[in-house]
Design a protein around this motif. Structure first.
Motif, PDB file in Angstrom:
ATOM      1  N   VAL A 319      -2.139  -3.209  -4.142  1.00  0.00           N
ATOM      2  CA  VAL A 319      -0.942  -3.685  -3.449  1.00  0.00           C
ATOM      3  C   VAL A 319      -0.726  -5.169  -3.736  1.00  0.00           C
ATOM      4  O   VAL A 319       0.413  -5.621  -3.955  1.00  0.00           O
ATOM      5  CB  VAL A 319      -1.057  -3.433  -1.931  1.00  0.00           C
ATOM      6  CG1 VAL A 319       0.054  -4.160  -1.171  1.00  0.00           C
ATOM      7  CG2 VAL A 319      -0.989  -1.936  -1.634  1.00  0.00           C
ATOM      8  N   LEU A 320      -1.799  -5.959  -3.731  1.00  0.00           N
ATOM      9  CA  LEU A 320      -1.667  -7.379  -4.066  1.00  0.00           C
ATOM     10  C   LEU A 320      -1.083  -7.553  -5.456  1.00  0.00           C
ATOM     11  O   LEU A 320      -0.180  -8.386  -5.657  1.00  0.00           O
ATOM     12  CB  LEU A 320      -3.031  -8.066  -3.971  1.00  0.00           C
ATOM     13  CG  LEU A 320      -3.083  -9.521  -4.465  1.00  0.00           C
ATOM     14  CD1 LEU A 320      -2.197 -10.407  -3.593  1.00  0.00           C
ATOM     15  CD2 LEU A 320      -4.517 -10.041  -4.486  1.00  0.00           C
ATOM     16  N   ALA A 325       3.640  -8.980  -8.707  1.00  0.00           N
ATOM     17  CA  ALA A 325       4.584  -8.567  -9.746  1.00  0.00           C
ATOM     18  C   ALA A 325       6.012  -8.523  -9.204  1.00  0.00           C
ATOM     19  O   ALA A 325       6.960  -8.925  -9.892  1.00  0.00           O
ATOM     20  CB  ALA A 325       4.180  -7.197 -10.286  1.00  0.00           C
ATOM     21  N   ALA A 326       6.171  -8.040  -7.977  1.00  0.00           N
ATOM     22  CA  ALA A 326       7.506  -7.983  -7.371  1.00  0.00           C
ATOM     23  C   ALA A 326       8.080  -9.383  -7.183  1.00  0.00           C
ATOM     24  O   ALA A 326       9.279  -9.615  -7.407  1.00  0.00           O
ATOM     25  CB  ALA A 326       7.433  -7.254  -6.027  1.00  0.00           C
ATOM     26  N   VAL A 327       7.218 -10.341  -6.788  1.00  0.00           N
ATOM     27  CA  VAL A 327       7.688 -11.723  -6.630  1.00  0.00           C
ATOM     28  C   VAL A 327       8.117 -12.286  -7.982  1.00  0.00           C
ATOM     29  O   VAL A 327       9.173 -12.928  -8.092  1.00  0.00           O
ATOM     30  CB  VAL A 327       6.578 -12.589  -5.993  1.00  0.00           C
ATOM     31  CG1 VAL A 327       6.963 -14.072  -6.033  1.00  0.00           C
ATOM     32  CG2 VAL A 327       6.331 -12.171  -4.549  1.00  0.00           C
ATOM     33  N   ALA A 334      11.079  -3.582  -4.343  1.00  0.00           N
ATOM     34  CA  ALA A 334       9.645  -3.369  -4.550  1.00  0.00           C
ATOM     35  C   ALA A 334       8.831  -4.138  -3.526  1.00  0.00           C
ATOM     36  O   ALA A 334       7.807  -3.652  -3.025  1.00  0.00           O
ATOM     37  CB  ALA A 334       9.260  -3.789  -5.970  1.00  0.00           C
ATOM     38  N   MET A 335       9.288  -5.336  -3.183  1.00  0.00           N
ATOM     39  CA  MET A 335       8.590  -6.134  -2.182  1.00  0.00           C
ATOM     40  C   MET A 335       8.645  -5.453  -0.819  1.00  0.00           C
ATOM     41  O   MET A 335       7.641  -5.351  -0.107  1.00  0.00           O
ATOM     42  CB  MET A 335       9.237  -7.528  -2.114  1.00  0.00           C
ATOM     43  CG  MET A 335       8.382  -8.592  -1.437  1.00  0.00           C
ATOM     44  SD  MET A 335       9.254 -10.187  -1.387  1.00  0.00           S
ATOM     45  CE  MET A 335       9.612 -10.411  -3.127  1.00  0.00           C
ATOM     46  N   ALA A 336       9.823  -4.967  -0.444  1.00  0.00           N
ATOM     47  CA  ALA A 336       9.992  -4.329   0.862  1.00  0.00           C
ATOM     48  C   ALA A 336       9.128  -3.076   0.991  1.00  0.00           C
ATOM     49  O   ALA A 336       8.607  -2.775   2.066  1.00  0.00           O
ATOM     50  CB  ALA A 336      11.462  -3.980   1.084  1.00  0.00           C
ATOM     51  N   ASP A 421      -2.668   0.416   3.378  1.00  0.00           N
ATOM     52  CA  ASP A 421      -2.260  -0.042   2.058  1.00  0.00           C
ATOM     53  C   ASP A 421      -0.864  -0.658   2.079  1.00  0.00           C
ATOM     54  O   ASP A 421      -0.179  -0.705   1.051  1.00  0.00           O
ATOM     55  CB  ASP A 421      -2.303   1.114   1.052  1.00  0.00           C
ATOM     56  CG  ASP A 421      -3.727   1.517   0.718  1.00  0.00           C
ATOM     57  OD1 ASP A 421      -4.646   0.732   1.021  1.00  0.00           O
ATOM     58  OD2 ASP A 421      -3.925   2.613   0.179  1.00  0.00           O
ATOM     59  N   ARG A 422      -0.459  -1.121   3.251  1.00  0.00           N
ATOM     60  CA  ARG A 422       0.787  -1.885   3.352  1.00  0.00           C
ATOM     61  C   ARG A 422       0.520  -3.189   4.089  1.00  0.00           C
ATOM     62  O   ARG A 422      -0.363  -3.274   4.947  1.00  0.00           O
ATOM     63  CB  ARG A 422       1.876  -1.075   4.049  1.00  0.00           C
ATOM     64  CG  ARG A 422       2.468  -0.006   3.134  1.00  0.00           C
ATOM     65  CD  ARG A 422       3.837   0.424   3.573  1.00  0.00           C
ATOM     66  NE  ARG A 422       3.776   1.273   4.761  1.00  0.00           N
ATOM     67  CZ  ARG A 422       4.853   1.673   5.443  1.00  0.00           C
ATOM     68  NH1 ARG A 422       6.060   1.285   5.059  1.00  0.00           N
ATOM     69  NH2 ARG A 422       4.724   2.449   6.489  1.00  0.00           N
TER      70      ARG A 422
END
Length: 443
Positions: A319-320, A325-327, A334-336, A421-422
């Protein structure tokens, strides 16, 4: 010893079906850590030994291969930094003592009262990391903890004639460090507040979280018991008593309750040792604990009723990676998808706070959307660890520039009970501590 009693204190063990290893023979994290400390006492440190190590490390330097050069330079830098700290403490104590003592160069079995300034500096360096962690637990501030360690060692030098030898040098230093922290807390007299709404900002529908303006992250690499060769239980103890959510909860306690809780529950001192450190009675210590523990639970998340460790899982590490990657892609969807619905974002010492996924995404969209007039720039992230938790060091390249500069350190807390995992909480810190994490200020 019987398997149904704690190997340290002898108290009955709760039912622990399925538990194996040393964790199955201790009644608490405090007893587990106390047993670990007793198994591994720090070895004697000599100034000349440090100098010899630096010479050997420098002699191994070679330009190639690059990875060997890097590892050797890193090892050398760590040794030089350690020697520099010893020299600084020796210098400060020399200035404090005047010219009456001639410095020596090694630790001997001599009592503390007979040590020279350099001997004393080498002795205290053995305990620096754990004393700094103790000061950090007490104050919640990395910067203050560094200063308080140096003040502790100066006070110890001045008080060395009063050291009777009834306790170990470690316990003696912890007592001095505790009272140094208590003096600092009395001077600041600060207490957590609640965040307040910022005009024109959508904070979401949740209750404002606690605002602790002085809270700072702590680098995992500076934890005292997390070397690669150490036992896994020691790393778990460091994590569970340094996690940000716990550090924030501790800040709600009055100073003496905080000290009693940290000494008893984090360090595993007995009630008598704690009473001696605080210069009070055992009854007063027990009374302080009876008040402190319920208050601590009130300020922990509802799913965290105790100090159990939260070891990052492979899924959370993935997840990290997706978060970073989303940032970098400026991908809000993807971030949400990586956040819990009631995720919380705080940014100490700044007044900004958000509760809820929609409010958080609305906030970051303003600066991350290239179409926004407030677009900050493009981002890159590096993974790191803070307080035993996964974290992302974020850099931004502003429009018209070519360099990514340190911008913010995001420390992540993951959800529990079906949301492991969130991301449930993001605490974002200003970048001045990047060097303490071994992170560059520019990419």
């Amino acid at each position: 010893m019987a398997a149904d009693v704690c190997a340290v204190c002898g108290k009955p063990l709760a039912a622990r079906e399925g538990r194996t290893g040393r964790g199955s023979v201790y009644c608490s994290a405090a007893c587990r850590q106390k047993a670990y400390r007793e198994r591994r006492q720090p070895q004697g440190l000599t100034v000349q030994g440090l100098i010899d190590d630096i010479g050997r490390q420098a002699g191994r330097l070679a330009a190639r291969p690059a990875d060997t050069l890097y590892s050797t330079v890193s090892e050398l830098a760590e040794s030089v930094a350690r020697l520099r700290r010893v020299a600084r403490t020796a210098r400060d104590t020399t200035q404090d003592a005047g010219d009456s003592v001639v410095p020596g160069d090694s630790v001997t079995p001599a009592p503390v009262t007979q040590l020279t300034e350099t001997d004393f500096a080498a002795l205290t360096e053995q305990y620096r990391r754990e004393i700094q962690v103790h000061c950090y637990r007490m104050t919640g501030s990395y910067d203050e903890a560094e200063d308080l360690v140096q003040e502790t060692f100066l006070r110890a030098w001045r008080a060395r004639d009063g050291f009777q030898g009834r306790a170990s040098a470690r316990t003696w230093l912890y007592r001095i460090a505790t009272n140094t922290c208590l003096d600092q807390l009395r001077r600041t007299a600060r207490r957590p507040q609640r965040y307040e709404p910022v005009p024109g900002m959508n904070h979401g529908g949740g209750e404002p979280p606690a605002r602790i303006t002085w809270l700072q992250p702590y680098p995992d690499d500076e934890m005292p018991l997390t070397e690669e060769h150490e036992e896994p239980e020691s790393a778990a103890v460091s994590r569970e008593t340094l996690e940000l959510v716990l550090l924030a909860a501790i800040q709600h306690l009055p100073p003496r309750q905080r000290a009693a809780l940290v000494l008893r529950d984090a360090l595993g001192l007995t009630a008598a040792e704690t009473a001696e450190a605080l210069e009070t009675s055992v009854a007063s210590v027990n009374s302080a604990l009876q008040r402190a523990r319920p208050t601590l639970r009130e300020h922990l998340p509802r799913e965290r009723a105790d100090w159990r460790a939260t070891v990052p899982t492979d899924g959370q590490r993935a997840v990290l990676d997706r978060y970073m990657a989303a940032v970098s892609r400026l991908d809000f969807d993807a971030m949400a998808a990586l956040l819990t619905e009631d995720v919380t974002l705080t940014m100490p010492p700044n007044p900004f706070w958000f509760v809820g996924r929609d409010a958080l995404i609305d906030f970051v969209r303003v600066s991350l959307d290239p179409g926004s007039p407030m677009f900050l720039g493009h981002w890159r992230s590096l993974p790191t660890r803070a307080n035993g938790q996964l974290a992302a060091a974020n850099y931004v390249r502003r429009p018209g520039t070519s360099v990514f500069r340190a911008q913010v350190l995001d420390v992540l807390r993951f959800g529990d009970e079906g949301h492991g995992d969130r991301i449930a909480e993001i605490t974002s810190f200003e970048p001045h501590l990047f060097p303490a994490f071994g992170l560059p200020l520019r990419l």
